[in-house]
Design an enzyme around this catalytic site. Structure first.
Site, mmCIF file in Angstrom:
data_model
loop_
_atom_site.group_PDB
_atom_site.id
_atom_site.type_symbol
_atom_site.label_atom_id
_atom_site.label_comp_id
_atom_site.label_asym_id
_atom_site.label_seq_id
_atom_site.Cartn_x
_atom_site.Cartn_y
_atom_site.Cartn_z
ATOM 1 N N ASP A 37 3.632 15.810 -4.878
ATOM 2 C CA ASP A 37 3.603 14.513 -5.545
ATOM 3 C C ASP A 37 3.258 14.725 -7.017
ATOM 4 O O ASP A 37 2.404 15.541 -7.362
ATOM 5 C CB ASP A 37 2.569 13.597 -4.872
ATOM 6 C CG ASP A 37 2.745 12.136 -5.253
ATOM 7 O OD1 ASP A 37 3.121 11.335 -4.380
ATOM 8 O OD2 ASP A 37 2.507 11.788 -6.439
ATOM 9 N N ASN A 66 3.641 4.336 3.492
ATOM 10 C CA ASN A 66 3.365 3.015 2.942
ATOM 11 C C ASN A 66 4.608 2.155 3.129
ATOM 12 O O ASN A 66 5.728 2.604 2.860
ATOM 13 C CB ASN A 66 3.018 3.115 1.453
ATOM 14 C CG ASN A 66 1.690 3.810 1.215
ATOM 15 O OD1 ASN A 66 0.735 3.629 1.980
ATOM 16 N ND2 ASN A 66 1.615 4.622 0.175
ATOM 17 N N VAL A 95 8.304 3.560 -4.111
ATOM 18 C CA VAL A 95 9.622 4.184 -4.067
ATOM 19 C C VAL A 95 10.252 3.810 -2.722
ATOM 20 O O VAL A 95 9.691 4.117 -1.658
ATOM 21 C CB VAL A 95 9.552 5.718 -4.226
ATOM 22 C CG1 VAL A 95 10.942 6.336 -4.126
ATOM 23 C CG2 VAL A 95 8.884 6.100 -5.552
ATOM 24 N N HIS A 106 9.463 8.107 2.743
ATOM 25 C CA HIS A 106 8.710 9.328 2.452
ATOM 26 C C HIS A 106 7.389 9.322 3.203
ATOM 27 O O HIS A 106 6.734 8.294 3.328
ATOM 28 C CB HIS A 106 8.464 9.505 0.945
ATOM 29 C CG HIS A 106 7.859 8.309 0.279
ATOM 30 N ND1 HIS A 106 8.603 7.196 -0.045
ATOM 31 C CD2 HIS A 106 6.598 8.035 -0.109
ATOM 32 C CE1 HIS A 106 7.819 6.297 -0.619
ATOM 33 N NE2 HIS A 106 6.588 6.770 -0.661
ATOM 34 N N HIS A 115 3.624 10.839 3.157
ATOM 35 C CA HIS A 115 2.605 11.487 2.333
ATOM 36 C C HIS A 115 1.780 12.414 3.231
ATOM 37 O O HIS A 115 1.207 11.956 4.224
ATOM 38 C CB HIS A 115 1.634 10.466 1.738
ATOM 39 C CG HIS A 115 2.212 9.513 0.743
ATOM 40 N ND1 HIS A 115 2.029 9.661 -0.614
ATOM 41 C CD2 HIS A 115 2.942 8.384 0.900
ATOM 42 C CE1 HIS A 115 2.613 8.646 -1.251
ATOM 43 N NE2 HIS A 115 3.178 7.858 -0.355
HETATM 44 P P1 5GP Z 1 4.599 5.245 -2.464
HETATM 45 O O1 5GP Z 1 3.630 4.594 -3.429
HETATM 46 O O2 5GP Z 1 5.976 4.613 -2.562
HETATM 47 O O3 5GP Z 1 4.114 5.339 -1.062
HETATM 48 O O4 5GP Z 1 4.700 6.749 -2.945
HETATM 49 C C1 5GP Z 1 5.526 7.166 -3.980
HETATM 50 C C2 5GP Z 1 4.955 8.453 -4.488
HETATM 51 O O5 5GP Z 1 5.933 9.089 -5.291
HETATM 52 C C3 5GP Z 1 3.712 8.264 -5.376
HETATM 53 O O6 5GP Z 1 2.614 8.961 -4.799
HETATM 54 C C4 5GP Z 1 4.144 8.854 -6.720
HETATM 55 O O7 5GP Z 1 3.112 9.560 -7.372
HETATM 56 C C5 5GP Z 1 5.295 9.752 -6.346
HETATM 57 N N1 5GP Z 1 6.296 9.926 -7.383
HETATM 58 C C6 5GP Z 1 6.831 8.951 -8.164
HETATM 59 N N2 5GP Z 1 7.744 9.474 -9.003
HETATM 60 C C7 5GP Z 1 7.780 10.813 -8.759
HETATM 61 C C8 5GP Z 1 8.535 11.890 -9.320
HETATM 62 O O8 5GP Z 1 9.364 11.734 -10.213
HETATM 63 N N3 5GP Z 1 8.291 13.129 -8.820
HETATM 64 C C9 5GP Z 1 7.371 13.350 -7.826
HETATM 65 N N4 5GP Z 1 7.222 14.615 -7.413
HETATM 66 N N5 5GP Z 1 6.655 12.357 -7.263
HETATM 67 C C10 5GP Z 1 6.851 11.105 -7.730
#
Ligand code: 5GP
Ligand code: ZN
Length: 115
Positions: A31, A88, A97, A101, A103
């Site tokens: 991440d 999430n 996003v 995915h 985590h």
């Molecule tokens: P969510 O909040 O949707 O459950 O998790 C999305 C995750 O994607 C977040 O923890 C965020 O830090 C990560 N993320 C967002 N943009 C990027 C990116 O460009 N590269 C990487 N490696 N992680 C990302």
């Protein structure tokens, strides 16, 4: 592949990521804003917006995503102390996003209930 989807682009290597696992169906990468010493995202190739969009046809793929997370936990030696796996779903859970995915979080004690 969905247009303008960040994680579709990471799967296609159009956007770089620090990959820790890749096969034809699944990619795992660090991440970009880690919230734990180990914070890895595991994504499928298929553009599925989130956990609520899964169907029985995705069962094997979903199990494989969990197996990839378990394998990375073994490699990082966090399997003994423990780790957390999170999906999430939606804004109130903090999803930002909209490409499925998982985590993988570990390397520190986790609070419960989560914030
Ligand atoms: P969510 O909040 O949707 O459950 O998790 C999305 C995750 O994607 C977040 O923890 C965020 O830090 C990560 N993320 C967002 N943009 C990027 C990116 O460009 N590269 C990487 N490696 N992680 C990302
Ligand atoms: Zn996507």
């Amino acid at each position: 592949m969905a247009e303008e989807c960040l994680f579709c682009k990471i799967f296609a290597r159009e956007i770089p990521a620090k990959e820790v696992f890749r096969d034809e169906e699944i990619v795992a990468f660090d991440d970009i804003r880690p919230v734990a010493p180990t914070h890895v995202l595991v994504i499928p190739k298929e553009h599925i917006p989130g956990i609520h969009d899964l169907t029985p046809a995705h069962a094997t793929m979903l199990a494989r995503m969990v197996q990839v997370a378990n394998r990375i936990a073994d490699e990082r030696k966090i399997d003994r102390d423990g780790y957390r796996v999170v999906f999430n779903k939606g804004p109130q859970a903090g999803q930002t996003v909209y490409h499925l995915h998982l985590h993988l979080l570990g390397g520190r004690a986790m609070g419960w209930p989560p914030g």
